[in-house]
Design a protein around this motif. Structure first.
Motif, short mmCIF file in Angstrom:
data_model
loop_
_atom_site.label_atom_id
_atom_site.label_comp_id
_atom_site.label_asym_id
_atom_site.label_seq_id
_atom_site.Cartn_x
_atom_site.Cartn_y
_atom_site.Cartn_z
N SER A 37 0.83 -1.22 0.00
CA SER A 37 0.00 0.00 0.00
C SER A 37 0.86 1.26 0.00
N GLY A 44 -4.56 6.93 -12.30
CA GLY A 44 -4.95 8.33 -12.39
C GLY A 44 -4.32 9.21 -11.33
N TYR A 46 -0.88 10.44 -9.04
CA TYR A 46 0.50 10.71 -9.39
C TYR A 46 1.46 10.27 -8.29
N ASP A 47 2.69 10.04 -8.71
CA ASP A 47 3.74 9.76 -7.74
C ASP A 47 4.11 11.04 -6.99
N GLU A 48 4.77 10.84 -5.87
CA GLU A 48 5.13 11.96 -5.02
C GLU A 48 6.44 12.62 -5.46
N LYS A 452 12.07 10.69 3.79
CA LYS A 452 10.99 9.74 3.55
C LYS A 452 11.44 8.40 2.97
N MET A 510 6.07 19.55 -11.83
CA MET A 510 4.83 19.30 -12.56
C MET A 510 4.17 20.57 -13.12
N GLN A 577 -1.56 21.71 -31.87
CA GLN A 577 -1.27 22.57 -30.73
C GLN A 577 -1.91 22.03 -29.46
N ASP A 578 -2.06 20.72 -29.44
CA ASP A 578 -2.67 20.08 -28.28
C ASP A 578 -1.63 19.17 -27.65
N PRO B 18 -6.50 -1.64 0.54
CA PRO B 18 -5.94 -0.85 1.65
C PRO B 18 -6.82 0.36 1.92
N SER B 21 -4.37 5.32 2.24
CA SER B 21 -3.18 5.51 3.07
C SER B 21 -2.87 7.00 3.19
N ASN B 23 -0.08 8.32 2.74
CA ASN B 23 0.77 8.72 1.60
C ASN B 23 -0.06 9.18 0.42
N GLU B 26 -1.23 12.60 0.20
CA GLU B 26 -0.27 13.69 0.01
C GLU B 26 0.20 13.82 -1.43
N PHE B 27 -0.15 12.84 -2.26
CA PHE B 27 0.28 12.94 -3.64
C PHE B 27 -0.39 14.14 -4.29
N PRO B 28 0.34 14.81 -5.19
CA PRO B 28 -0.30 15.92 -5.89
C PRO B 28 -1.50 15.39 -6.66
N SER B 29 -2.61 16.08 -6.58
CA SER B 29 -3.79 15.58 -7.25
C SER B 29 -3.76 16.00 -8.71
N GLN B 30 -4.66 15.44 -9.50
CA GLN B 30 -4.76 15.79 -10.91
C GLN B 30 -5.00 17.29 -11.02
N PRO B 31 -4.41 17.93 -12.03
CA PRO B 31 -4.66 19.36 -12.17
C PRO B 31 -6.14 19.59 -12.49
N ASP B 111 -12.86 20.37 -26.25
CA ASP B 111 -12.99 19.07 -25.58
C ASP B 111 -14.33 18.95 -24.85
N ASN B 133 -7.65 20.60 -30.16
CA ASN B 133 -7.44 21.85 -29.42
C ASN B 133 -6.22 22.52 -30.04
#
Lengths: 660, 155
Positions: A37, A44, A46-48, A452, A510, A577-578, B18, B21, B23, B26-31, B111, B133
């Motif tokens: 976990s 969907g 993202y990694d930290e 970490k 990012m 342009q996408d 799980p 968690s 962790n 704390e991950f950055p969320s989708q924009p 879109d 786009n």
């Protein structure tokens, strides 16, 4: 109860023996608790962290997500890359030019992420070419190599590309000392007289990142291995590990391991700057390439440089000092406070920790034990803070967390050992599978480590993965260091051999990631900004095709009037342009490669047709439902034929009977 | 038997999933989606940031010129100025068939339009190619609109 206690003791005893005495055996490394976990990044999400990992002998840098260990991107730096045409396209070939000509493959060992005030600023990543000495700079907005500078008077750029705390300089210390200047054709056995080392300080423009060699220090002939800048109180200094102070030139395995101590070389680069400001130093004729990618023309160019400024520290005093260090030091790492320098002797049974304050006091008091090749040698005890006793076998590298702890990799005993910098006490140890080289704590080399995790980059994987013949995957391992005990979470395979790596929080990169190249800003000399500008031009034996690509056709897609003996350049502009809509281009028989073109970009494929006939071309990157229709034909006529130059898209000429 | 395994698998997945968690949190969320999804009261105006466009007579010459330049760079690969459909529909009479707001929303918010606007969806079914786009600002779209008006014979 007694028996239980006894067997418990026996167990602990066995474990201790195993930790000290042998490599861990078998693939069944103990994973405990909720490891899964902790590394699971849901679809969907993202990694930290981004993890920039050197590819070693593949000459590239790879980008992984942490904690998942997923590979996102391979960034070609010193090697051609078939995935995107780097080193193949006409625009990028110049990036791999050197004073020895075009070098398509090198060996990248160490990434270094740019810092401001000693903290990650997310602007650039630097990497070293170990074989033909160079330093490359990657833009962290585009994840592209945009500059490479060659290092003259260097025999292998291993001690590189470590950086000062505001990225004022990137250093490049030669691994091999070599004869240089006017006297290069000398017997190898005259090493002591004729071989010199150099340490180059590459100045980095704070706005653009552009590099140039600020100055080069000419040093006694030894091998430089690794280095780190001072930070905080020690900013202005740089520390290098040296081995082969025996000055051996053959069978170094034996002849360069004779002495009990080699050196850490401390460089006062601010002092060097003072001398330069006074006009000291000597301009030395040296040939080296400087390659720069222009982001507006998407084209790299090479400038051949002709001289470099050298300083001789045996004449210009107080620039460098040696500190004895046991035995054959490899890693040379400065802790986050900048006070402690941790040196790891590959063959030493202890880890010396030097104190910057004590070193300065020793220099002020001239507390020297003598000289080596004209350079003062500070007394070991006078610079020493203390030693970590019996930490393990074969210490290599040290990274740091944000709580005053150090993590040292041990190649021979195959483990990571956590110890406290102040107390010099070992706190914990974990096995690695197998034979760890470098290791990485996110932000580990900065003034503010993110902590970490610690990631081990291993030299041997053996039985950890499904076998793939004699060549096996290389690998890394992720450990949680948030608690008192380090905990193994994950094995993940890597591309190429991972040497050093750095990790940086995703939040620093990012938001700045480039999505497209604006077509309005495209200044490529052969751009076609819209289909109206698509055309074919003949310049003597050269045929230039200004081609556009958009879902899902190429313009022009019918070309006639090419003759045998012509050299054809397809300059393909992607009009999209996408985000995430690249197009590719390939033509049958092209001896060079394919190209991949990002939205708004222009890239060129050179094609020398070798037979008369009609050659198909097509888009190589699946772009839409009608991708398979994105194709065309180029007609090649015999030399001297009078077929006129002609091009079109969507024009249907009825030339009589076809198949009905 | 296969079914049994599948069921067992599902149970396993659920029982072992799980807890969220610490962790993961704390991950950055989708924009956040940058596109405007606000529904406009008049459906013939489409969906997007463009709510009311004031058209002037005579045509604004500056806009027509800029619109033509943008057309040639970013649109002409797929749209002819006649009523002929190639990759996308020809532009002839588009300003007579569509509200100016709809056109500009289609250009700047394509879109969302393709996802939610019934008229845009009909066009996708017809052309089978999602309009890309092309990274156009509202100002760019307004210029293109003016060029379209000229193309439709307005003075």
């Amino acid at each position: 109860m007694k028996r239980l206690l006894k067997s418990g003791l026996l167990l602990i005893g066995t474990a201790a023996i195993c930790f000290y005495g042998c490599k861990p055996k078998g693939p069944q490394g103990a994973v405990i608790g909720d490891a899964a976990s902790k590394v699971y990044v849901a679809p969907g999400k993202y990694d930290e962290f981004y993890n920039f990992v050197s590819g070693g002998f593949n000459g590239q840098m790879a980008v992984y997500g942490i904690p998942s260990g997923r590979l996102f991107r391979i960034i070609p730096v010193f090697s051609q890359f078939p995935e995107n045409g780097y080193g193949y396209s006409e625009e990028s070939k110049a990036m791999l030019m050197t004073s020895h000509g075009y070098v398509p493959w090198d060996d990248l060992h160490h990434p270094a992420l740019s810092t401001t005030n000693g903290e990650h600023d997310g602007r650039w990543a630097f990497g070293n070419a170990n074989n033909t000495p160079r330093v490359g700079r990657i833009n962290l907005k585009t994840f592209r190599t945009e500059e490479i500078i060659e290092l003259p008077n260097s025999g292998g750029n291993h001690s590189s590309p470590f950086i000062t705390e505001n990225t004022e300089y990137v250093v490049a210390g030669t691994r091999f000392s070599v004869p240089m200047g006017d006297k290069t054709d000398v017997p190898i056995s005259t090493y002591k007289q004729n071989f010199k080392g150099t340490v180059s300080f590459i100045k980095v423009d704070p706005q653009t990142g552009r590099m140039n060699i600020g100055f080069q220090l000419k040093t006694p002939g030894v091998n430089f291995d690794l280095s780190r800048a001072g930070k905080g109180p020690s900013h202005g200094w740089f520390f290098f590990s040296c081995y082969n102070t025996e000055q051996a030139y053959t069978l170094l395995e034996q002849n360069a391991t004779q002495k009990d101590k080699d050196f850490i070389m401390a460089v006062n680069w601010k002092k060097a700057e003072e001398y330069i400001a006074q006009g000291k130093g000597e301009k030395v004729k040296s040939k080296y390439a400087h390659n720069v990618l222009d982001e507006k023309t998407h084209t790299a160019t090479t400038e051949m440089m002709t001289e470099v400024l050298q300083l001789d520290p045996t004449v210009l005093k107080d620039i460098i000092y040696f500190i004895p260090c046991p035995k054959s030091p490899h890693g040379c790492d400065t802790d986050p406070t900048g006070e402690y320098i941790v040196a790891s002797g590959k063959l030493a049974a202890l880890i010396p920790v030097f104190s910057f304050t004590k070193m300065q006091a020793a220099i002020a008091a001239k507390d020297f034990e003598g000289e080596f090749a004209g350079i003062p040698v500070i007394k070991y005890e006078s610079a020493l803070y203390g030693e970590v006793k019996k930490p393990g076998l074969g210490p290599l590298h040290t990274e740091f967390d944000n709580n005053g702890n150090a993590y040292t990799s041990f190649f021979v005993s195959s483990e990571i050992v956590k110890w406290n910098i102040k107390s010099l006490q070992v706190l914990d140890r974990v096995p690695t599978y197998y034979s760890i080289g470098h290791l990485c704590v996110p932000g580990g080399p900065t003034r503010k480590p993110h902590g970490k995790y610690v990631i081990a980059y291993n030299k041997i994987t053996k039985d950890r993965y499904l076998p793939t013949g004699p060549e096996l995957t290389q690998s890394a391992q992720l450990y949680d260091i948030s608690g008192d005990k380090m905990q193994l979470l994950l094995d993940f395979p890597t591309t190429g051999e991972p040497h050093y790596a750095e990790a940086i929080p995703a939040s620093l990169l990012m938001p700045n990631s480039t999505k497209i190249y604006k077509i309005e800003d495209n200044n490529h000399p052969y751009v076609a900004k819209g289909e109206k500008e698509a055309k074919v031009e003949r310049k003597g034996k050269e045929v230039h095709v200004y081609m556009t690509a958009i879902r899902s056709h190429l313009t022009p897609d019918n070309i006639e009037g090419i003759k045998l003996g012509d050299v054809v350049y397809f300059h393909v502009t992607n009009l999209e342009q996408d985000w995430d809509v690249p197009h590719g281009f390939a033509i049958k028989g092209a001896a060079n490669a394919e190209i991949l073109i990002m939205p708004g970009e222009t890239q060129t494929l050179k094609w020398v047709p070798d037979e008369v006939g009609v050659s198909p071309f097509y888009c190589t990157d699946f772009c839409s439902a009608l991708h398979q229709e994105m194709q065309g034909y180029a007609r090649v006529s015999p030399a001297g034929s009078n077929v006129p130059l002609k091009f079109s898209t969507g024009v249907i000429e009825d030339n009589g009977a076809g198949s009905k | 038997m296969k079914k049994l395994i599948a069921v067992a698998g599902i149970i396993f997945l659920f029982s072992c999933a799980p807890d969220k968690s610490k962790n993961a949190e704390e991950f950055p969320s989708q924009p956040a989606k940058s596109a405007v999804e606000e529904v406009i009261s008049d459906p013939t105006k489409g969906l997007g940031a463009v709510k009311n466009v004031t058209l002037k007579i005579p045509l604004e010459k500056d806009r027509v010129d800029r619109g033509l330049a943008i057309y040639e760079m970013k649109c002409s690969a797929c749209h002819k100025l006649t009523d002929q459909r190639v990759v996308g529909p020809g532009w002839k009479d588009v300003t007579k068939k569509r509200k100016p707001e709809w056109i500009m929303n289609m250009i700047t918010n394509v879109d969302v339009m393709l996802e939610k606007d019934p008229e845009a969806q009909k066009l996708l079914e017809l052309c089978l190619m999602r309009m890309p786009n092309q990274n156009m600002s509202i100002g760019d779209a307004r210029d293109v609109l003016e060029f379209m008006r000229q193309n439709d014979g307005e003075k």
